[in-house]
Enzyme design. Structure first.
Site, mmCIF file in Angstrom:
data_model
loop_
_atom_site.group_PDB
_atom_site.id
_atom_site.type_symbol
_atom_site.label_atom_id
_atom_site.label_comp_id
_atom_site.label_asym_id
_atom_site.label_seq_id
_atom_site.Cartn_x
_atom_site.Cartn_y
_atom_site.Cartn_z
ATOM 1 N N GLN A 22 7.743 -9.602 7.732
ATOM 2 C CA GLN A 22 8.981 -9.142 7.082
ATOM 3 C C GLN A 22 9.609 -7.952 7.796
ATOM 4 O OE1 GLN A 22 6.681 -8.416 3.299
ATOM 5 N NE2 GLN A 22 8.133 -6.753 3.055
ATOM 6 N N HIS A 34 2.664 4.572 -4.966
ATOM 7 C CA HIS A 34 3.308 5.670 -5.690
ATOM 8 C C HIS A 34 3.473 5.247 -7.147
ATOM 9 C CE1 HIS A 34 6.870 3.202 -5.326
ATOM 10 N NE2 HIS A 34 6.774 3.234 -3.999
ATOM 11 N N GLY A 68 0.804 -1.223 0.000
ATOM 12 C CA GLY A 68 0.000 0.000 0.000
ATOM 13 C C GLY A 68 0.833 1.267 0.000
ATOM 14 N N VAL A 110 11.305 3.255 -10.823
ATOM 15 C CA VAL A 110 10.785 4.583 -11.197
ATOM 16 C C VAL A 110 11.407 5.600 -10.240
ATOM 17 C CG1 VAL A 110 8.720 6.005 -11.467
ATOM 18 C CG2 VAL A 110 8.663 3.572 -12.060
ATOM 19 N N ARG A 132 8.668 4.700 1.827
ATOM 20 C CA ARG A 132 9.425 5.201 2.984
ATOM 21 C C ARG A 132 9.969 6.614 2.751
ATOM 22 N NH1 ARG A 132 10.883 -0.597 3.714
ATOM 23 N NH2 ARG A 132 10.032 -1.183 5.739
ATOM 24 N N HIS A 184 4.649 1.671 -7.971
ATOM 25 C CA HIS A 184 3.602 0.638 -7.964
ATOM 26 C C HIS A 184 2.719 0.760 -9.205
ATOM 27 C CE1 HIS A 184 4.163 1.278 -3.468
ATOM 28 N NE2 HIS A 184 4.363 -0.016 -3.574
ATOM 29 N N GLN A 217 12.410 -3.550 -9.834
ATOM 30 C CA GLN A 217 13.867 -3.729 -9.754
ATOM 31 C C GLN A 217 14.446 -3.011 -8.534
ATOM 32 O OE1 GLN A 217 16.076 -5.541 -11.290
ATOM 33 N NE2 GLN A 217 17.869 -4.554 -10.377
HETATM 34 O O1 PAF Z 1 7.830 -5.227 -2.098
HETATM 35 C C1 PAF Z 1 6.911 -5.172 -1.256
HETATM 36 O O2 PAF Z 1 6.160 -4.201 -1.135
HETATM 37 C C2 PAF Z 1 6.707 -6.350 -0.308
HETATM 38 O O3 PAF Z 1 7.930 -6.908 0.060
HETATM 39 C C3 PAF Z 1 5.756 -7.419 -0.872
HETATM 40 C C4 PAF Z 1 6.339 -8.065 -2.114
HETATM 41 C C5 PAF Z 1 4.404 -6.792 -1.186
HETATM 42 C C6 PAF Z 1 5.538 -8.525 0.176
HETATM 43 O O4 PAF Z 1 4.973 -8.033 1.329
#
Ligand code: PAF
Length: 281
Positions: free
Chosen positions: A59, A32, A29, A174, A185, A35, A146
């Site tokens: 993670q 930007h 989420g 990008v 972030r 995405h 990437q």
């Molecule tokens: O790249 C990310 O935003 C995250 O690591 C992902 C692939 C959505 C897994 O939570």
């Protein structure tokens, strides 16, 4: 656009017409342009597009930014609606990690260096959640940036090792006009830090120029990047790397090509960036 946290509903939509191809963009989420570039490529290459929005707790290490990670679901959904996305999966922790959850995916060698050295539990969380998302959505193609170079290497390894029936597609980073790689972030940066954050792009670009001018010594390329980062008062280097783009092992001699990458704290915010140099292979 259907928005649902329900796994069975996602499966029903996915399998309603088995002749359709599905592109899938997993995200945490706070979307930007990075995405959205993945979403647009998925839109161009598939009959249907699914996106997931889920800030995956496994993670993040306990001291990391899980609680403060930026979130804005309404804005994200408006952006995805404008891109003609078909399905958005928005699970919560009780759906992804019910109380008796106990199965994790560990990818071994390629998770050890770089991000894995600084964030030892990170890729176990990424591989686990992405494996779950792949099983839920069952996409034809999945799209990753990437920008998270090691994540793409780890996930390609997982797809091969666990025989996921999908194509994993890596799309270019990008960047903002001044070169800063787009990242959710970046929202943490103060105006002064935002200016300082271009140091990652500057260091990578200068190492790339040095490579293009014939420098093939890995340590000299690492030193060049390290010195540029260290000259920026608001920056604190975590690591710089000149590595094989597949194994991620550090290179003494850069043959035909390499992955240049780094992690740098700008104030309290940890940013990563990378560039590929030379030929594929
Ligand atoms: O790249 C990310 O935003 C995250 O690591 C992902 C692939 C959505 C897994 O939570």
């Amino acid at each position: 656009m259907i928005v649902t946290p329900d796994i069975q509903q996602v499966r029903n939509i996915r399998h309603a017409d088995p002749t359709l191809t599905w592109g899938f963009v997993p995200t945490m989420g706070y979307l930007h342009e990075g995405h959205l570039s993945l979403v647009r490529q998925a839109r161009a290459e598939n009959d249907r597009v699914a996106v997931s929005i889920y800030v995956n707790p496994t993670q993040f290490a306990p001291h990391e930014d899980l609680d403060s990670y930026p979130r804005d679901l309404e804005r994200d959904l408006a952006l995805l609606r404008a891109e003609n996305v078909d399905l958005v999966f928005t699970p919560d922790d009780s759906i992804m990690y019910p109380p008796d959850f106990q199965t994790y995916v560990t990818v071994e060698k390629v998770t050890q260096p770089l991000e894995g050295a600084s964030r030892p539990t990170h890729f176990r969380g990424v591989a686990t959640v992405v494996a779950k998302l792949f099983n839920i959505v069952q996409p034809t193609r999945a799209y990753f940036g990437q920008k998270d170079a090691q994540q793409t290497v780890v996930l390609k390894q997982m797809v091969r090792d666990l025989n996921f029936d999908l194509e994993l597609i890596v799309c270019p980073t990008v960047r903002e006009a001044d070169g800063l790689a787009m990242s959710s972030r970046n929202a943490y940066l103060s105006p002064a830090e935002r200016k300082a954050a271009t140091v990652l792009y500057r260091a990578l670009s200068q190492a790339k120029v040095a490579f293009e001018q014939g420098e093939r010594n890995g340590e000299r390329l690492r030193t060049l990047m390290r010195e540029i980062i260290e000259a920026e008062p608001l920056a604190r280097l975590d690591y710089v790397s000149v590595a094989d783009r597949r194994t991620l092992a550090e290179l003494d001699e850069v043959g035909k090509g390499a992955l240049l990458s780094m992690a740098v704290f700008i104030g309290k915010t940890r940013l990563i960036d990378n560039m590929l140099v030379g030929e594929e292979g």
